[in-house]
Write an enzyme that holds these catalytic residues in place. Structure first.
Site, PDB file in Angstrom:
ATOM      1  N   GLU A   1      -2.562   0.049  -5.137  1.00  0.00           N
ATOM      2  CA  GLU A   1      -1.702  -1.079  -4.490  1.00  0.00           C
ATOM      3  C   GLU A   1      -0.720  -1.418  -5.533  1.00  0.00           C
ATOM      4  O   GLU A   1      -1.082  -1.584  -6.754  1.00  0.00           O
ATOM      5  CB  GLU A   1      -2.448  -2.002  -3.726  1.00  0.00           C
TER       6      GLU A   1
ATOM      7  N   LYS B   1       0.862  -1.234  -0.013  1.00  0.00           N
ATOM      8  CA  LYS B   1       0.080   0.029  -0.065  1.00  0.00           C
ATOM      9  C   LYS B   1       0.965   1.231   0.335  1.00  0.00           C
ATOM     10  O   LYS B   1       0.622   2.160  -0.733  1.00  0.00           O
ATOM     11  CB  LYS B   1      -1.129  -0.056   1.222  1.00  0.00           C
TER      12      LYS B   1
ATOM     13  N   ASN C   1       1.271  -4.838  -5.472  1.00  0.00           N
ATOM     14  CA  ASN C   1       1.512  -6.294  -4.547  1.00  0.00           C
ATOM     15  C   ASN C   1       2.858  -7.050  -5.102  1.00  0.00           C
ATOM     16  O   ASN C   1       2.911  -7.461  -5.994  1.00  0.00           O
ATOM     17  CB  ASN C   1       0.339  -7.211  -4.641  1.00  0.00           C
TER      18      ASN C   1
ATOM     19  N   ASP D   1      -2.780  -2.960  -8.606  1.00  0.00           N
ATOM     20  CA  ASP D   1      -4.391  -2.972  -8.534  1.00  0.00           C
ATOM     21  C   ASP D   1      -4.603  -1.592  -8.931  1.00  0.00           C
ATOM     22  O   ASP D   1      -4.232  -0.624  -8.247  1.00  0.00           O
ATOM     23  CB  ASP D   1      -4.609  -3.065  -6.902  1.00  0.00           C
TER      24      ASP D   1
ATOM     25  N   LYS E   1      -7.962   1.378   5.307  1.00  0.00           N
ATOM     26  CA  LYS E   1      -7.608  -0.033   5.328  1.00  0.00           C
ATOM     27  C   LYS E   1      -6.237  -0.064   5.964  1.00  0.00           C
ATOM     28  O   LYS E   1      -5.223   0.841   6.163  1.00  0.00           O
ATOM     29  CB  LYS E   1      -7.426  -0.525   4.076  1.00  0.00           C
TER      30      LYS E   1
ATOM     31  N   ARG F   1     -16.040  -4.048  -1.819  1.00  0.00           N
ATOM     32  CA  ARG F   1     -14.823  -4.565  -1.806  1.00  0.00           C
ATOM     33  C   ARG F   1     -14.780  -5.447  -2.955  1.00  0.00           C
ATOM     34  O   ARG F   1     -15.642  -6.548  -2.998  1.00  0.00           O
ATOM     35  CB  ARG F   1     -14.361  -5.242  -0.634  1.00  0.00           C
TER      36      ARG F   1
ATOM     37  N   ARG G   1     -11.963  -7.481 -10.267  1.00  0.00           N
ATOM     38  CA  ARG G   1     -12.684  -8.064  -9.363  1.00  0.00           C
ATOM     39  C   ARG G   1     -13.851  -7.391  -9.121  1.00  0.00           C
ATOM     40  O   ARG G   1     -13.779  -6.064  -8.391  1.00  0.00           O
ATOM     41  CB  ARG G   1     -11.708  -8.419  -8.182  1.00  0.00           C
TER      42      ARG G   1
ATOM     43  N   ARG H   1      -6.860  -6.197 -11.230  1.00  0.00           N
ATOM     44  CA  ARG H   1      -5.318  -6.944 -11.105  1.00  0.00           C
ATOM     45  C   ARG H   1      -4.681  -7.024 -12.353  1.00  0.00           C
ATOM     46  O   ARG H   1      -4.894  -7.635 -13.264  1.00  0.00           O
ATOM     47  CB  ARG H   1      -5.459  -8.105 -10.359  1.00  0.00           C
TER      48      ARG H   1
END
Length: 306
Positions: free
Chosen positions: A274, A118, A276, A266, A153, A226, A218, A203
């Site tokens: 984000e 993040k 990852n 993301d 978050k 979410r 997603r 993603r």
């Protein structure tokens, strides 16, 4: 990795990597974090020779176990899921001991340690919405008041855990902030809420700095904001947009500079949320939707770097 007997092979990216490595003739040695230790200056592990099969009824077999230095392995893939806690950080030091003796670690321990998924977005403000990282509840309140809507978050979790959508006029705002910061003791991130989440949290997988041509959007289930699959989201494959490609191009040089061979970006709407690099997923979904073999791209890069 996490316990192999608990994975869901139809969506587990680590399992996809194992299948590809085995198909190429590589031996697979499976380890959990509890199997690792440091003895003097050398990292050791209890290693389990594993054979995998793409069969949901019986997907693995342990054929032998041994205890030996980790640097006797050519490549170690760090695929332990968050939380990114002290145990995870100590594990990166053990992996680094093997790296110093010549083993390729994917992704590099220093990168895993230095770039929280993040907080790493702060390196690319041109790609992001306004955000703040703090444990001060008043600062969070001021940020939410300014933005009117924000997503709050933790900085060390995954899968949509403990993520809140906070509105400035929400009567529960104090409770939300007390909960997510554990009454001001934990750092959290707040980002401006992006309405395009209704179209999905995309993603984008990056292999050796290059984006896969398709993303997995997603999409939140009804009544949710979410998109995480672990939170009930639905995956929809789609080609990268021109703006997706621009974001990937902005981040690519940094990934290559830090030798990060596998990453997941993301993106919601036109904004990066984000980066990852701990244990990116969605390989199996994208492979199935578009007849790809993303693990083959990854192992081409691994073999070229090992």
């Amino acid at each position: 990795m996490d316990p192999v007997d608990k994975i869901k092979i139809h969506k587990d990216s680590t399992f996809a990597m194992m299948l590809e490595a085995q198909q190429r003739g590589h031996q697979l040695w499976y380890m959990e974090l509890s199997d690792l230790w440091l003895q003097s200056d050398r990292a050791w592990a209890r290693q389990h020779r594993i054979v995998v099969t793409d069969d949901p009824e019986s997907w693995f077999e342990i054929t032998e176990s041994r205890e030996c230095p980790m640097d006797e392995l050519d490549v170690i893939m760090m695929r332990k899921d968050p939380p990114f806690d002290l145990t995870y950080i100590i594990t990166t030091y053990l992996l680094e001991a093997a790296e110093r003796r010549g083993t390729l670690i994917v992704n590099p321990p220093a990168a895993l340690r230095n770039y929280n998924e993040k907080l790493a977005t702060a390196l690319f403000p041109q790609c992001c919405v306004p955000s703040i990282v703090t444990r001060d509840m008043q600062r969070l309140q001021d940020f939410i008041n300014a933005e009117q809507q924000a997503v709050v978050k933790p900085v060390d979790s995954m899968g949509g855990d403990s993520i809140f959508r906070a509105n400035a006029d929400d009567l529960n705002i104090n409770v939300i902030l007390e909960t997510v910061t554990e009454r001001g003791t934990l750092y959290v991130m707040a980002q401006r809420f992006i309405p395009e989440i209704n179209a999905g949290d995309k993603r984008i997988l990056m292999v050796n700095g290059d984006p896969v041509s398709y993303s997995l959007a997603r999409i939140p289930r009804k009544g949710e904001f979410r998109g995480n699959l672990a939170a009930g989201g639905t995956g929809k494959g789609q080609p990268l947009s021109d703006h997706d490609k621009w974001i990937a191009a902005e981040i690519s040089p940094w990934l290559k500079e830090n030798k990060i061979l596998f990453a997941g970006l993301d993106v919601i709407g036109d904004y990066l949320t984000e980066i990852n690099i701990t244990s990116p997923t969605c390989i199996r979904e994208l492979d199935s939707l578009f007849n790809l073999n993303i693990s083959a791209q990854l192992f081409d890069s691994i073999e070229n770097n090992a």
